[in-house]
Design an enzyme around this catalytic site. Structure first.
Site, PDB file in Angstrom:
ATOM      1  N   THR A 106     -25.556  77.653  63.853  1.00 18.46           N
ATOM      2  CA  THR A 106     -26.254  76.416  63.549  1.00 18.46           C
ATOM      3  C   THR A 106     -25.455  75.263  64.184  1.00 18.46           C
ATOM      4  O   THR A 106     -24.275  75.423  64.513  1.00 18.46           O
ATOM      5  CB  THR A 106     -26.429  76.218  62.035  1.00 18.46           C
ATOM      6  OG1 THR A 106     -27.443  75.237  61.816  1.00 18.46           O
ATOM      7  CG2 THR A 106     -25.128  75.783  61.369  1.00 18.46           C
ATOM      8  N   THR A 107     -26.103  74.160  64.371  1.00 15.86           N
ATOM      9  CA  THR A 107     -25.468  73.016  65.023  1.00 15.86           C
ATOM     10  C   THR A 107     -24.105  72.701  64.440  1.00 15.86           C
ATOM     11  O   THR A 107     -23.121  72.515  65.153  1.00 15.86           O
ATOM     12  CB  THR A 107     -26.371  71.775  64.883  1.00 15.86           C
ATOM     13  OG1 THR A 107     -27.610  72.068  65.512  1.00 15.86           O
ATOM     14  CG2 THR A 107     -25.734  70.555  65.514  1.00 15.86           C
ATOM     15  N   HIS A 154      11.879  40.802  47.002  1.00 17.45           N
ATOM     16  CA  HIS A 154      10.994  39.638  46.838  1.00 17.45           C
ATOM     17  C   HIS A 154      11.252  38.614  47.941  1.00 17.45           C
ATOM     18  O   HIS A 154      11.157  37.414  47.715  1.00 17.45           O
ATOM     19  CB  HIS A 154      11.204  38.986  45.470  1.00 17.45           C
ATOM     20  CG  HIS A 154      11.165  39.953  44.347  1.00 17.45           C
ATOM     21  ND1 HIS A 154       9.986  40.360  43.772  1.00 17.45           N
ATOM     22  CD2 HIS A 154      12.144  40.652  43.716  1.00 17.45           C
ATOM     23  CE1 HIS A 154      10.253  41.236  42.803  1.00 17.45           C
ATOM     24  NE2 HIS A 154      11.556  41.440  42.764  1.00 17.45           N
ATOM     25  N   SER A 277       3.631  32.743  74.609  1.00 22.47           N
ATOM     26  CA  SER A 277       2.571  31.808  74.291  1.00 22.47           C
ATOM     27  C   SER A 277       2.009  31.243  75.584  1.00 22.47           C
ATOM     28  O   SER A 277       2.741  31.048  76.556  1.00 22.47           O
ATOM     29  CB  SER A 277       3.156  30.672  73.454  1.00 22.47           C
ATOM     30  OG  SER A 277       2.342  29.525  73.536  1.00 22.47           O
ATOM     31  N   SER A 278       0.702  30.966  75.589  1.00 18.13           N
ATOM     32  CA  SER A 278       0.122  30.386  76.788  1.00 18.13           C
ATOM     33  C   SER A 278       0.474  28.911  76.902  1.00 18.13           C
ATOM     34  O   SER A 278       0.252  28.296  77.925  1.00 18.13           O
ATOM     35  CB  SER A 278      -1.393  30.585  76.798  1.00 18.13           C
ATOM     36  OG  SER A 278      -1.990  29.950  75.693  1.00 18.13           O
ATOM     37  N   LYS A 283       8.510  30.363  73.443  1.00 20.18           N
ATOM     38  CA  LYS A 283       8.135  31.364  72.454  1.00 20.18           C
ATOM     39  C   LYS A 283       8.375  32.791  72.930  1.00 20.18           C
ATOM     40  O   LYS A 283       7.946  33.187  73.997  1.00 20.18           O
ATOM     41  CB  LYS A 283       6.637  31.235  72.100  1.00 20.18           C
ATOM     42  CG  LYS A 283       6.278  30.167  71.102  1.00 20.18           C
ATOM     43  CD  LYS A 283       6.794  30.362  69.679  1.00 20.18           C
ATOM     44  CE  LYS A 283       6.123  31.418  68.872  1.00 20.18           C
ATOM     45  NZ  LYS A 283       4.754  31.251  68.546  1.00 20.18           N
ATOM     46  N   ARG A 284       9.092  33.538  72.105  1.00 22.51           N
ATOM     47  CA  ARG A 284       9.129  34.993  72.263  1.00 22.51           C
ATOM     48  C   ARG A 284       8.482  35.552  71.012  1.00 22.51           C
ATOM     49  O   ARG A 284       9.035  35.417  69.923  1.00 22.51           O
ATOM     50  CB  ARG A 284      10.565  35.497  72.329  1.00 22.51           C
ATOM     51  CG  ARG A 284      11.290  35.133  73.612  1.00 22.51           C
ATOM     52  CD  ARG A 284      12.675  35.720  73.589  1.00 22.51           C
ATOM     53  NE  ARG A 284      13.329  35.499  74.875  1.00 22.51           N
ATOM     54  CZ  ARG A 284      14.386  36.201  75.267  1.00 22.51           C
ATOM     55  NH1 ARG A 284      14.883  37.138  74.476  1.00 22.51           N
ATOM     56  NH2 ARG A 284      14.936  35.975  76.442  1.00 22.51           N
ATOM     57  N   ASN A 285       7.355  36.155  71.158  1.00 28.59           N
ATOM     58  CA  ASN A 285       6.632  36.621  69.975  1.00 28.59           C
ATOM     59  C   ASN A 285       6.900  38.095  69.691  1.00 28.59           C
ATOM     60  O   ASN A 285       7.172  38.863  70.597  1.00 28.59           O
ATOM     61  CB  ASN A 285       5.139  36.396  70.174  1.00 28.59           C
ATOM     62  CG  ASN A 285       4.769  34.938  70.055  1.00 28.59           C
ATOM     63  OD1 ASN A 285       5.442  34.190  69.369  1.00 28.59           O
ATOM     64  ND2 ASN A 285       3.719  34.539  70.741  1.00 28.59           N
TER      65      ASN A 285
END
Lengths: 453, 453, 453, 453
Positions: A106-107, A154, A277-278, A283-285
């Site tokens: 069967t299928t 926390h 970032s453009s 920025k280093r993300n």
């Protein structure tokens, strides 16, 4: 042209690997169905259910490269059936053997068993990467066994730990996943070929033997009773993927937080040409860390979908079934992206021991308040100690002063302790508890399982 | 070669429409981003933030057909950034105007606003199909206003209704969705172009005017404050999609159940060549009904994912963002499949009034027990009536006998009522309550909104 | 003795408010069902469907304080029915009017309409608290309109903003929720009393009038067609709750992150006796912030459950129904906890402007790289500027040096700019863009809606 | 007065059992925390970390019945801490030993280990009921091994099976769950007592020994590294509960469908006083079946919530933690309701073999189309056979005629076969395939595990 992000040419490698996509792509899917038809035919030939020559003829044409995919697509649309398009094509190509194609099956026999072959390939990839991660993490935990850093609860500085200790905990967690994978494998890798409602009715007495033989060819286990309406093994696979993914996501999020500008203890590896970032040149993300973390929520949604697909009606329905078609590839592909991403991160990330040290000293000694309380408690009793230490730590906090100074303003403390003693208490490196020894415990455990690292 | 079922060449049309896939495919995605870059440049030219000639030059190259997609893909991989690959290409192509490309904008400005353009196109499709469904259902409810059938609660026969009544309820439900869509549209179709952290810092005083002008060009609304960290409008879109999908899924499931062999009141339209089962020639399966029902669970998972994506950290993060990239196309595409599927079902499904009648009489009168109880109650009081009717209905049920017969075995009933009276009570067609009038109410309401149907 | 955390005597106030629990507790639930029975009886009396005296008699006993709850509990267990236990008790108490109790209604009429009364009460609480939050946030955003702080993207320092700007964005987000609530209210507050399958069959011609009259008494809207199988209004309520909760959770998480030891810009209000850690005396934990954030995930799960409950079979089933019984109280109660928690946080949290300033200067000027790039770009062209600024910012970052110093090492820069100019560029307070003006925009918008604040 | 349905006095027994509620109620929760404090004190006494007398004194007061719960509640509110209220009370009661209470432990040590004790109790209940269900189902599958009924796919009649076969498949599914439970148990039942950040810092060298001794007293396993930030074992528990619940829900839904008025093969046990409908006296509703089915969706939502709680930040946070407090009791309690409900159903449900037979014959032979096709295929080839059988079955279906009649209208068939042959083919009892033998296979497997049934 892909419309799902998994198939988006420009973005897909952030959401999975080419290797795992190949396991689940539309052509492989058909090939795996052909693999099952071939195994079925060969088993039926072997057991004289169909002519042996026909079996061979069928097996020979069970190669998707022989077919026109547009043709199959068109046939599928006409038949309004997920498999008949393919079967019709195979029947034509198999010529006189055509009538023995898909004989007695069967299928769902074909589609499900093909899916299990895919999961077998997926599990092999997962197990390989999981092992690599465990070994790599164990070695890193050893490398950073003595690297003192702040432990946080926390999100607040709590007590010193070592970076190796943090890694050892992850190692142990992945190691439990590996144990789960090992235990689950036999169940997950069970095929299913037993006819329309699972009773082997079309093949009669020969049915069980055919199923066994065909699944042997495919190196899959044989179910004790039909799985057509029992989808729990797929859910077990999903559980595995979900748990592994959750750990990966947690680590992505952890690195992301440790890379915060104000913490800076971990940095993502930086390759030439990478752009944060453009608009903000400095920025280093934490792009890879975010990618790692971002794939757990969609995996967990997919896991839920697979769970829901256990709700089959009667001997089979197509509503729950489709959830598997959607979710099993999705979660496997997302997971592949996460596994590979972590491996690459572990090869390239930067551990800033200088920042770890800086952060350890950021509270001017307060980080060690527990230590102080225990030591003071030995002389003054725990409750008195808590009272004094609490008061002096609040003053240090409020007035941004050295904890040693505020402590020594207490007469009770002055009476029993001097500054050198207190300074020693406040040395984070002397209060990492069993951090180092936990690393050894975990490392040995991993070596017990995987051999010398 | 698609690895997600949405892009699986053989199966994708069961999971969405080509039209909706086109809104979200990888090339359209880039084109919409170019549309935003063009609008931004033109607005900046108009407001003398950049030279007008440069603006025109940029707008002229914001056409994805000008670019080599492999190139963009490669650049994206190097930059490890979802947009820079495209921007770099545009800058090169814009020649001297290159330095004014993406001027003062941040990545998310472009990507988000482009997404909103896609949602605008998606909403137009959804609204069109929703309207078509509402009108079609309203007309069908009128057509079958008087067609008596069994109403069922807890899957058990309960009381007579008319098929038109059932359809009118669905019509009213879809009509509420249409009202929701109308109310939500202005919020959802809000763009966002305000720089790195939403403060327009890079454009200074001109910033707000540039945003307004660019969004005007794109025919999108202007936010009162940056939406970079406020994703609720996307969740509102997801809510809409989720509710519409849930109704569609319910209807798919309803038809599926009404088509059960033992009920048989509704049949799926049957086209030549359609195959029910690969092994059971007699099978006609509710394939379209199942397809309709099967897409609601994945839509609801996607809706959840979008909800979770509201959890943005600080002024923006990329973890929650990716959930939108996954889920917004997914839920839109699945929904498109469901909408189209229902429209096609409504054009071709078969209403078996003979089977409806047969089912009405299957309990030999028990279906009308409420009616009997109310009538008997008028003479004997409600509690006595309930007692007698309950007892006599249980006997009829247990012994598979005519309810009229068992009722007339009660002396109390015999005293007040005769068989013709009881037979009239037991006529299902006489106890459909306000079924017919509810159809009129809904129909009029729909005409009030959409004009003469 | 509660087994669910919502009813756990020691913990429940972290998961909801007494006020909202009272709306949904078991006794109120029964009282609201009695309210509906009373309204139904009075309407039927008014319309001469039942004797007016009986109606009054019934209304008089629809007071849960008259009943023995254990008795009702026992009756419910015997009847295996969620409502009959109560109805039986009322019938006994109503004496001769007993047979007119629940006249012509079905269980779901009573239970659903009672639920809508509860949602009305819940919505009033939500709207009240939402309004209070919007006003409070608007005022705080004005108060901190000029308080400069670091804006962060991807958890990295990006550009300066003001704290008021951050608050204004949240204000705008809540204000959209308030608009959504207003739009949805009429649909959500629709009752439903139309008999076994919604056709008013038991009451015949009088049915619609009875429903209208009873719902008028209850101050609820009247549906155009039965809602027994149309549960979308409950999903719309859930959507509202989900969106509001997601914003609340985001804020909880934001404050939690801003309170990190290494950031320290926000502190949770600290009351005498509050204990951070059972072992570390110096710890002040963001307990309220975590509580606020922690309730969004369970709310979103409840929202999903309500969505799934739209999947009703036929004219009604009890499977989907129960999801509402579970989830509607859950999400309302969790939300009440979040709303109250945020209000209390806004009254007591500490804004550490000194820490904000400290963090602004932590990168020795790099935070302003975008500003520098734009200014340099005006003289040298954007691309050259990006090149120089990128290089000099990377050096400053790697070598932990002043950005002004590394910039001035560039000859090109030296040629056009001097240190005082650069120092001015690097002043965060001068580069908050339209932060201040966005606060004004939002504030005015809120005053337009709510009047002078 | 409960506000959650789990604690609603009138409804709670539909959502769980008193036994499981007792495991998780607020008082037991505190007692289990006291159990951990006692074990910790005794271990510390044994290992001379604290005075032995103090240890005994502490253990003696670790009995919740000694405390004023209101007092604890008040203390908890003041401390804004989930455990300190209790610890403060114990310290007071322990008098001079007070300062040794909770010595060297952190809150999460106590709360988590207490939770694991609760899970141990819950698992014992689950395992007991699961075993009972497996045995009961195995015996029932043997009882109905030969009871022929319709097998259905896509809700359409497909082929005959036996009822025992259906039950055997469920038995096998539950049996896999039992295997999973056995494998997972050791991991799940692992406690955790290792101090503030898991490093045993406060207890120094003695730490690991104290943890081991205390967990030995509690009969829990010892972790290789701290589990404070590794929550995967809880997710593994949730996975188990989710899978078992999904099977239970599937069965509830299956029985619900088999009880449909038009199918009627299974009936829910009917007890005196049970009421189907408040208005339709004849109604017998599948109330228990619906209850069984209705609890799977909320369990699956809880499972997701536990999965999400793996997302811990740093060494610990309280946001993910709360998801466990909500979800672990919820899913355990819902599951207990389902397990008990199924056991009760299996004791009382009615198998209507007469209706099964009636349904087998409802399609006038079409049910056996596969059989006919195979037999005809042996003479005419499969493709020709499919062609003829398909055509003749469509005619029988469309014209509502006997399949034997339409078949015999085919000349090809007439040529090879006569009516008696065809009638034999069309006997459902002769085409149940290996239904009977699969029952034996499963039964033997179960006896292998559980001994003679």
């Amino acid at each position: 042209m892909g419309s799902h992000v998994i198939d988006n040419f420009a973005l897909q490698n952030n959401f999975g690997t080419a290797e795992m996509r190949a396991v689940f792509n539309d052509v492989t899917r058909l090939q795996r169905q052909l693999d099952v038809e071939a195994a079925l035919a060969l088993a039926e030939g072997e057991l004289d259910v169909i002519p042996r020559a026909a079996a061979k003829q069928i097996a020979a044409v069970c190669d998707i490269s022989l077919y026109d995919l547009d043709e199959i697509s068109k046939e599928t649309a006409i038949a309004k059936h997920s498999l008949m398009g393919l079967i019709n094509s195979v029947q034509k190509k198999a010529d006189t053997a055509g009538e023995y194609v898909h004989y007695g099956a069967t299928t769902q026999d074909i589609v499900d068993t093909a899916t299990v072959i895919q999961l077998k390939e997926a599990l092999a990839i997962i197990e390989r990467d999981l092992t690599a991660i465990i070994k790599r993490l164990a070695k890193l935990s050893k490398k950073y066994q003595h690297t003192v850093m702040v432990g946080r609860t926390h999100a607040m500085q709590a007590l010193p730990i070592t970076f190796g200790y943090k890694l050892a905990i992850w190692t142990a967690e992945f190691s439990r996943h590996a144990a789960r994978l090992t235990e689950s494998k036999a169940r997950i890798l069970t095929g299913n070929i037993n006819g329309a409602v699972g009773t082997f009715a079309s093949l009669g007495e020969a049915g069980k033997a055919v199923e066994k033989q065909a699944l042997d060819y495919l190196e899959l286990n044989v179910p004790i009773a039909s799985l057509q309406s029992s989808r729990d093994n797929f859910s077990e696979y999903a559980n595995l993927v979900g748990l592994i993914s959750a750990t990966l996501g947690k680590i992505g999020n952890e690195f992301y937080n440790l890379m915060r500008t104000e913490i800076g203890e971990i940095e993502e590896g930086f390759s030439q040409g990478k752009i944060g970032s453009s608009t903000m040149p400095h920025k280093r993300n934490p792009a890879a860390f975010e990618t790692l973390a971002s794939l757990t929520p969609p995996v967990l949604k997919g896991v839920s979908l697979v769970h829901e697909s256990m709700h089959v009606e009667h001997e089979r329905d197509a509503m729950s079934w489709r959830q598997e078609w959607i979710a099993l590839p999705e979660i496997s592909i997302y997971l592949s992206g996460q596994l590979t991403n972590l491996l690459s991160i572990l090869d390239t990330f930067v551990v800033r021991e200088d920042k770890m040290l800086e952060n350890l000293n950021r509270q001017y000694g307060l980080l060690l308040s527990e230590k102080v309380m225990f030591e003071v408690g030995k002389k003054l009793g725990k409750q008195t100690a808590h009272h004094i230490v609490y008061e002096k730590s609040m003053i240090a906090f409020e007035e941004n002063r050295s904890f040693a100074d505020t402590l020594l303003e207490s007469e009770a403390i002055q009476q029993y302790f001097d500054r050198p003693t207190i300074d020693e208490w406040l040395d984070p490196a002397k209060y990492t508890g069993q951090s180092v020894s936990v690393v050894d415990d975990v490392y040995q455990e991993i070596e017990k399982i995987y051999g010398r690292l």
